[in-house]
Design a protein around this motif. Structure first.
Motif, PDB file in Angstrom:
ATOM      1  N   GLY A  91       0.477  13.074   2.438  1.00  0.00           N
ATOM      2  CA  GLY A  91       0.736  12.509   3.756  1.00  0.00           C
ATOM      3  C   GLY A  91       2.124  11.948   3.912  1.00  0.00           C
ATOM      4  N   GLY A  92       2.879  11.850   2.803  1.00  0.00           N
ATOM      5  CA  GLY A  92       4.276  11.444   2.868  1.00  0.00           C
ATOM      6  C   GLY A  92       4.483  10.030   3.369  1.00  0.00           C
ATOM      7  N   TRP A  93       5.587   9.813   4.066  1.00  0.00           N
ATOM      8  CA  TRP A  93       5.986   8.483   4.522  1.00  0.00           C
ATOM      9  C   TRP A  93       4.979   7.853   5.481  1.00  0.00           C
ATOM     10  CZ3 TRP A  93       8.326   4.308   3.426  1.00  0.00           C
ATOM     11  CH2 TRP A  93       8.791   3.417   4.406  1.00  0.00           C
ATOM     12  N   PRO A  94       4.431   8.566   6.464  1.00  0.00           N
ATOM     13  CA  PRO A  94       3.432   7.932   7.330  1.00  0.00           C
ATOM     14  C   PRO A  94       2.224   7.405   6.555  1.00  0.00           C
ATOM     15  CG  PRO A  94       4.230   9.953   8.346  1.00  0.00           C
ATOM     16  CD  PRO A  94       4.772   9.923   6.954  1.00  0.00           C
ATOM     17  N   ALA A  95       1.813   8.124   5.504  1.00  0.00           N
ATOM     18  CA  ALA A  95       0.697   7.646   4.688  1.00  0.00           C
ATOM     19  C   ALA A  95       1.093   6.406   3.898  1.00  0.00           C
ATOM     20  CB  ALA A  95       0.231   8.749   3.738  1.00  0.00           C
ATOM     21  N   ALA A  96       2.362   6.347   3.450  1.00  0.00           N
ATOM     22  CA  ALA A  96       2.843   5.156   2.753  1.00  0.00           C
ATOM     23  C   ALA A  96       2.823   3.953   3.684  1.00  0.00           C
ATOM     24  CB  ALA A  96       4.257   5.392   2.216  1.00  0.00           C
ATOM     25  N   VAL A  97       3.239   4.154   4.929  1.00  0.00           N
ATOM     26  CA  VAL A  97       3.205   3.070   5.913  1.00  0.00           C
ATOM     27  C   VAL A  97       1.766   2.622   6.147  1.00  0.00           C
ATOM     28  CG1 VAL A  97       3.640   2.499   8.337  1.00  0.00           C
ATOM     29  CG2 VAL A  97       5.362   3.741   7.016  1.00  0.00           C
ATOM     30  N   GLY A  98       0.849   3.572   6.204  1.00  0.00           N
ATOM     31  CA  GLY A  98      -0.560   3.216   6.328  1.00  0.00           C
ATOM     32  C   GLY A  98      -1.028   2.380   5.144  1.00  0.00           C
ATOM     33  N   ALA A  99      -0.535   2.713   3.942  1.00  0.00           N
ATOM     34  CA  ALA A  99      -0.885   1.934   2.748  1.00  0.00           C
ATOM     35  C   ALA A  99      -0.324   0.517   2.836  1.00  0.00           C
ATOM     36  CB  ALA A  99      -0.365   2.639   1.499  1.00  0.00           C
ATOM     37  N   PHE A 100       0.888   0.379   3.375  1.00  0.00           N
ATOM     38  CA  PHE A 100       1.477  -0.962   3.536  1.00  0.00           C
ATOM     39  C   PHE A 100       0.610  -1.825   4.463  1.00  0.00           C
ATOM     40  CE2 PHE A 100       5.936   1.155   3.071  1.00  0.00           C
ATOM     41  CZ  PHE A 100       5.673   1.415   1.749  1.00  0.00           C
ATOM     42  N   LEU A 101       0.088  -1.201   5.517  1.00  0.00           N
ATOM     43  CA  LEU A 101      -0.799  -1.930   6.428  1.00  0.00           C
ATOM     44  C   LEU A 101      -2.076  -2.377   5.708  1.00  0.00           C
ATOM     45  CD1 LEU A 101      -0.411   0.224   9.662  1.00  0.00           C
ATOM     46  CD2 LEU A 101       0.231  -2.184   9.418  1.00  0.00           C
ATOM     47  N   VAL A 102      -2.603  -1.520   4.855  1.00  0.00           N
ATOM     48  CA  VAL A 102      -3.791  -1.884   4.086  1.00  0.00           C
ATOM     49  C   VAL A 102      -3.489  -3.076   3.177  1.00  0.00           C
ATOM     50  CG1 VAL A 102      -5.421  -1.107   2.313  1.00  0.00           C
ATOM     51  CG2 VAL A 102      -4.785   0.436   4.176  1.00  0.00           C
ATOM     52  N   VAL A 103      -2.323  -3.068   2.540  1.00  0.00           N
ATOM     53  CA  VAL A 103      -1.930  -4.184   1.677  1.00  0.00           C
ATOM     54  C   VAL A 103      -1.878  -5.482   2.476  1.00  0.00           C
ATOM     55  CG1 VAL A 103      -0.078  -5.142   0.248  1.00  0.00           C
ATOM     56  CG2 VAL A 103      -0.674  -2.727   0.049  1.00  0.00           C
ATOM     57  N   GLY A 104      -1.259  -5.427   3.654  1.00  0.00           N
ATOM     58  CA  GLY A 104      -1.205  -6.614   4.499  1.00  0.00           C
ATOM     59  C   GLY A 104      -2.590  -7.108   4.862  1.00  0.00           C
ATOM     60  N   GLY A 105      -3.478  -6.169   5.170  1.00  0.00           N
ATOM     61  CA  GLY A 105      -4.849  -6.550   5.483  1.00  0.00           C
ATOM     62  C   GLY A 105      -5.558  -7.182   4.298  1.00  0.00           C
ATOM     63  N   LEU A 106      -5.326  -6.668   3.097  1.00  0.00           N
ATOM     64  CA  LEU A 106      -5.954  -7.223   1.897  1.00  0.00           C
ATOM     65  C   LEU A 106      -5.428  -8.626   1.595  1.00  0.00           C
ATOM     66  CD1 LEU A 106      -6.034  -4.091  -0.442  1.00  0.00           C
ATOM     67  CD2 LEU A 106      -7.992  -5.231   0.612  1.00  0.00           C
ATOM     68  N   ILE A 107      -4.120  -8.827   1.782  1.00  0.00           N
ATOM     69  CA  ILE A 107      -3.557 -10.160   1.550  1.00  0.00           C
ATOM     70  C   ILE A 107      -4.137 -11.153   2.556  1.00  0.00           C
ATOM     71  CG2 ILE A 107      -1.439 -11.549   1.561  1.00  0.00           C
ATOM     72  CD1 ILE A 107       0.067  -9.045   0.647  1.00  0.00           C
ATOM     73  N   LEU A 108      -4.239 -10.727   3.811  1.00  0.00           N
ATOM     74  CA  LEU A 108      -4.833 -11.593   4.842  1.00  0.00           C
ATOM     75  C   LEU A 108      -6.297 -11.873   4.523  1.00  0.00           C
ATOM     76  CD1 LEU A 108      -4.339 -13.040   7.520  1.00  0.00           C
ATOM     77  CD2 LEU A 108      -4.946 -10.919   8.696  1.00  0.00           C
ATOM     78  N   LEU A 109      -7.009 -10.858   4.054  1.00  0.00           N
ATOM     79  CA  LEU A 109      -8.405 -11.038   3.688  1.00  0.00           C
ATOM     80  C   LEU A 109      -8.556 -12.010   2.518  1.00  0.00           C
ATOM     81  CD1 LEU A 109     -11.277 -10.127   4.386  1.00  0.00           C
ATOM     82  CD2 LEU A 109     -10.991  -8.218   2.775  1.00  0.00           C
ATOM     83  N   THR A 110      -7.558 -12.025   1.621  1.00  0.00           N
ATOM     84  CA  THR A 110      -7.562 -12.961   0.499  1.00  0.00           C
ATOM     85  C   THR A 110      -7.563 -14.402   0.995  1.00  0.00           C
ATOM     86  OG1 THR A 110      -6.345 -11.356  -0.855  1.00  0.00           O
ATOM     87  CG2 THR A 110      -6.376 -13.635  -1.624  1.00  0.00           C
ATOM     88  N   ALA A 111      -6.838 -14.640   2.092  1.00  0.00           N
ATOM     89  CA  ALA A 111      -6.806 -15.987   2.658  1.00  0.00           C
ATOM     90  C   ALA A 111      -8.154 -16.367   3.249  1.00  0.00           C
ATOM     91  CB  ALA A 111      -5.719 -16.080   3.732  1.00  0.00           C
ATOM     92  N   LEU A 112      -8.849 -15.397   3.823  1.00  0.00           N
ATOM     93  CA  LEU A 112     -10.101 -15.677   4.510  1.00  0.00           C
ATOM     94  C   LEU A 112     -11.310 -15.620   3.579  1.00  0.00           C
ATOM     95  CD1 LEU A 112      -9.403 -13.482   7.672  1.00  0.00           C
ATOM     96  CD2 LEU A 112      -8.996 -15.937   7.394  1.00  0.00           C
ATOM     97  N   TRP A 113     -11.195 -14.822   2.519  1.00  0.00           N
ATOM     98  CA  TRP A 113     -12.322 -14.587   1.609  1.00  0.00           C
ATOM     99  C   TRP A 113     -11.841 -14.757   0.168  1.00  0.00           C
ATOM    100  CZ3 TRP A 113     -14.536  -9.408  -0.302  1.00  0.00           C
ATOM    101  CH2 TRP A 113     -15.838  -9.588  -0.784  1.00  0.00           C
ATOM    102  N   PRO A 114     -12.034 -15.920  -0.446  1.00  0.00           N
ATOM    103  CA  PRO A 114     -11.483 -16.219  -1.774  1.00  0.00           C
ATOM    104  C   PRO A 114     -11.947 -15.280  -2.878  1.00  0.00           C
ATOM    105  CG  PRO A 114     -12.250 -18.219  -0.699  1.00  0.00           C
ATOM    106  CD  PRO A 114     -12.735 -17.079   0.132  1.00  0.00           C
TER     107      PRO A 114
END
Length: 395
Positions: A91-114
């Motif tokens: 998927g190239g660069w667009p897939a990498a950007v999608g992965a970055f969004l997932v990382v952001g979501g996981l970090i945010l989820l870490t704040a909400l769900w210990p």
């Protein structure tokens, strides 16, 4: 009696400027190399560098103003090194950007769900360090490889780095970066320079998602960012008597990562090295004033964001390999620490070595990169030799 106060009035401001400059110069090359490795063009990589500069700056300004503590944020340098070793996924660069969004979501989820934070903390430290070491190895070999091809260009950089390592260790990597800029300038003078677009710009990318990028890029990037940046960042501030507002910090860095992802930013997190620079007595003898140093660092990163595109343009006109030289030198210290952490304890060393070898191989299975499989292999070996991978999680 007023003279000491006058003497120290601007001390935290100077410390903040220096910390931001050191943080930027020491590892921006790793960010560029990582973004380009997963498919970004030079323009998209410049946009990504701009995005992480801006998002971490805003996060620093918010957190320091609210809590009055010297809390620095940074881009994920180990995460960028992971991108280098992973390379482009399906998927190239667009897939990498999608992965970055997932990382952001996981970090945010870490704040909400210990529970997520507990899962990361439960990974045996030698395995986490071994995965990081394996990821770093390939990029740390670049100075040797490029020197073999271009000794005349690389030698001055190495000489400056070694001399500063001996006499001013903290300035070794920034000094190597400045030496690289001089080498590039001399090269362009003799060979001519193309037209360079120096104006800051944002290159938006519409993300795509596929399981290879999520499993092979997003999950390892999240693990590396948490284990190698956020957890040490908390420990560094604790050594100077400051308590990190964990949930809010994860919320800010998660939102910042999400905000910067479609512009090419890979991840932001708590800083460790630059945090020590602004939290120590060298920043200000009075602990209650040290937040000014971090706050100043945030403003400095905004200034650096404005010149980041011009810097990327100049670097892009340089001979191939020079930027990787600086990136490799910047990560040698981290590689040494990771290797020590992976093999220092005799118990669990076999699992750590397996993790390191798999991560360093850079091979992929089923379209998933070696970092993920290294973590899996290390945990399996650890479980077979030392019992099941037990977790203590909060619900």
């Amino acid at each position: 009696m007023d003279e000491p106060v006058e003497t120290h009035r601007w001390q935290p401001v100077g410390a903040g400027v220096v910390a931001a400059l050191v943080g930027f110069a020491s590892s921006f090359a790793v960010v560029l190399a990582g973004l380009e490795a997963v498919g970004a063009t030079q323009s998209q990589a410049a946009s990504g560098l701009l995005a992480v500069c801006v998002t971490q700056a805003i996060g620093i300004l918010w957190l320091t103003w609210r809590h009055r503590i010297p809390l620095m944020l940074a881009w994920s340098t180990p995460g960028a090194a992971l991108l280098v070793s992973s390379g482009a996924s399906e998927g190239g660069w667009p897939a990498a950007v999608g992965a970055f969004l997932v990382v952001g979501g996981l970090i945010l989820l870490t704040a909400l769900w210990p529970v997520l934070g507990d899962l990361i903390a439960a990974i045996p430290a030698p395995i986490a360090q071994a995965m990081l070491a394996g990821v770093l190895l390939s990029i740390c070999l670049e100075p040797v490889k490029v020197f073999a091809d271009r000794p005349g260009l690389v030698a001055p950089i190495l000489v400056v780095w070694v001399l500063l390592l001996r006499f001013a260790r903290r300035l070794a990597v920034p000094g190597a970066f400045l030496a690289t800029m001089v080498v590039i300038a001399v090269y362009l003078i003799h060979h001519g320079s193309p037209h360079l677009d120096l104006a800051p710009h944002v290159a938006w990318t519409e993300p795509t998602w596929n399981w290879q990028a999520v499993v092979g890029l997003a999950i390892p990037l999240y693990v590396v960012t948490m284990a190698s940046q956020n957890v040490p960042g908390v420990a560094v501030l604790a050594t100077f008597g400051f308590k990190v507002p964990w949930r809010e910090s994860m919320t800010v860095t998660g939102l910042g990562t999400l905000a910067g992802a479609t512009a090419g930013g890979h991840a932001i997190n708590l800083a460790a090295i630059t945090a020590a620079m602004v939290a120590s007595p060298e920043a200000d003898p009075k602990p209650e004033r040290r937040w000014i140093a971090a706050h100043t660092g945030g403003w400095t990163y905004l200034v650096l964001a404005a010149v980041s595109t011009a810097l990327v343009a100049v670097v892009g006109a340089a001979p191939d390999g020079l930027i990787e030289v600086v990136a490799g030198l910047a990560l040698l210290g981290t590689l040494g620490s990771a290797l020590k952490g992976a093999t220092e304890a005799e118990e669990g060393r076999e699992a750590a070595v397996v993790t390191f070898v798999v991560a360093a191989s850079t091979v992929s299975f089923g379209g998933v990169g070696s970092a993920f499989w290294a973590l899996v292999a290390g945990l399996v070996v650890h479980g077979l030799l030392h019992g099941p991978y037990s977790l203590r999680v909060r619900v």
